[in-house]
Design an enzyme around this catalytic site. Structure first.
Site, PDB file in Angstrom:
ATOM      1  N   PHE A  80       0.840  -1.197   0.000  1.00  0.00           N
ATOM      2  CA  PHE A  80       0.000   0.000   0.000  1.00  0.00           C
ATOM      3  C   PHE A  80       0.876   1.249   0.000  1.00  0.00           C
ATOM      4  O   PHE A  80       1.828   1.350   0.776  1.00  0.00           O
ATOM      5  CB  PHE A  80      -0.886  -0.015   1.249  1.00  0.00           C
ATOM      6  CG  PHE A  80      -1.848   1.131   1.354  1.00  0.00           C
ATOM      7  CD1 PHE A  80      -3.023   1.137   0.620  1.00  0.00           C
ATOM      8  CD2 PHE A  80      -1.579   2.207   2.181  1.00  0.00           C
ATOM      9  CE1 PHE A  80      -3.925   2.190   0.708  1.00  0.00           C
ATOM     10  CE2 PHE A  80      -2.464   3.264   2.284  1.00  0.00           C
ATOM     11  CZ  PHE A  80      -3.639   3.256   1.552  1.00  0.00           C
ATOM     12  N   ASN A 120      -2.950   1.846  10.905  1.00  0.00           N
ATOM     13  CA  ASN A 120      -3.666   2.316   9.719  1.00  0.00           C
ATOM     14  C   ASN A 120      -4.158   1.070   9.003  1.00  0.00           C
ATOM     15  O   ASN A 120      -3.494   0.550   8.107  1.00  0.00           O
ATOM     16  CB  ASN A 120      -2.759   3.148   8.816  1.00  0.00           C
ATOM     17  CG  ASN A 120      -3.471   3.598   7.547  1.00  0.00           C
ATOM     18  OD1 ASN A 120      -4.699   3.634   7.493  1.00  0.00           O
ATOM     19  ND2 ASN A 120      -2.704   3.909   6.518  1.00  0.00           N
ATOM     20  N   PRO A 121      -5.326   0.546   9.400  1.00  0.00           N
ATOM     21  CA  PRO A 121      -5.801  -0.738   8.876  1.00  0.00           C
ATOM     22  C   PRO A 121      -6.539  -0.582   7.555  1.00  0.00           C
ATOM     23  O   PRO A 121      -6.838   0.544   7.130  1.00  0.00           O
ATOM     24  CB  PRO A 121      -6.781  -1.178   9.969  1.00  0.00           C
ATOM     25  CG  PRO A 121      -7.390   0.123  10.408  1.00  0.00           C
ATOM     26  CD  PRO A 121      -6.268   1.136  10.354  1.00  0.00           C
TER      27      PRO A 121
END
Length: 289
Positions: A103, A196-197
């Protein structure tokens, strides 16, 4: 014909940088890129091997530089993430290696990282769950003076980038693990826990840079976007020492839901909602009772 002279002539042909940038901005705008001018300038600086601010002193591009630049612009116009083309993502004071399988950290997450830095006392034990490229964990290691930072990630592809980025920070330990496992890091006493899922509700429209390049498991958090956040809250309550703090990023539709989940757990106090720089709900924090 003197071919050597022709080759030399071609090599010395230069194109005004302003013209090349104008063309690039027009192409990126037409492709729907959100920040065409910034992206074009960053790509030009990358090709030239200089900081973006130094473009002011460059007046033209050589033929080879122009070819590389236009090629990169064409890829960006196909909505390949800028960070994948550059190979790095800027985050606070860091340049993180990123690419397929991890990500790309977003600017809004810098706020949660900054909160974590502010709440990390010298010698503290800090855990960063869903660490990805390591943006939050490494920012804390870089800007505070923690005794130990544990960065947890389960994706093999993301772990590869995380380990490379963490190599410069001896205080950071990389752990392969699933944050939904209630036994993760059992027995550890933590001062600061950050996460920060994946939190975007399934079915939410996202840009091509996200849908085609960011891993789904790092973006989507179930039908309501809270599938990972719920066990993260329970894990935070289990790991944090009394007085320890937790910070969790969330979707802008979760401005009430995540603080309420923290309150409902019953093991937290000082539950606070935080907005990003645009005023949208972005992360929630709390203190372990």
């Amino acid at each position: 014909m003197d071919t050597d002279s022709e080759d030399t002539s071609q090599a010395t042909v230069r194109t005004p940088l302003s013209r090349a940038l104008a063309t690039a901005v027009a192409d990126l705008s037409a492709a729907g890129v959100e920040s065409p001018r910034v992206d074009a300038e960053l790509l030009a600086a990358y090709v030239l091997g200089i900081p973006r601010g130094r473009l002011l002193v460059v007046d033209s591009l050589r033929a080879g530089e122009l070819s590389r630049f236009t090629g990169l612009v064409a890829e960006r116009a196909r909505r390949i993430p800028l960070q994948h083309l550059l190979g790095t993502a800027a985050f606070r004071y860091l340049e993180l290696q990123v690419g397929d399988g991890v990500f790309v950290p977003r600017p809004e997450t810098e706020l949660l990282a900054g909160w974590g830095v502010e709440h990390t006392a010298p010698g503290a034990t800090v855990v960063d769950l869903c660490s990805g490229s390591g943006a939050i964990a490494l920012s804390v290691a870089d800007e505070a003076a923690p005794g130990r930072v544990i960065a947890v990630e389960r994706s093999p592809a993301a772990l590869s980038y995380l380990r490379r980025n963490a190599a410069a920070f001896p205080v950071v330990e990389v752990v392969e693990g699933d944050v939904t496992d209630p036994g993760l890091l059992a027995g550890l006493e933590v001062d600061v826990l950050l996460c920060n899922p994946p939190y975007v509700p399934v079915g939410t429209p996202v840009p091509p840079e996200v849908s085609e390049h960011d891993p789904d498991e790092a973006v989507f958090g179930g039908d309501d976007g809270l599938t990972v956040i719920r066990p993260v809250i329970a894990l935070a309550a289990a790991l944090l020492r009394t007085g320890g703090v937790v910070g969790i990023e969330h979707d802008d539709v979760h401005g009430e839901a995540v603080p309420e989940l923290l309150r409902a757990d019953g093991r937290f106090t000082e539950v606070t909602a935080h907005a990003d720089l645009t005023g949208r709900p972005r992360y929630a924090t709390a203190r372990r009772t």
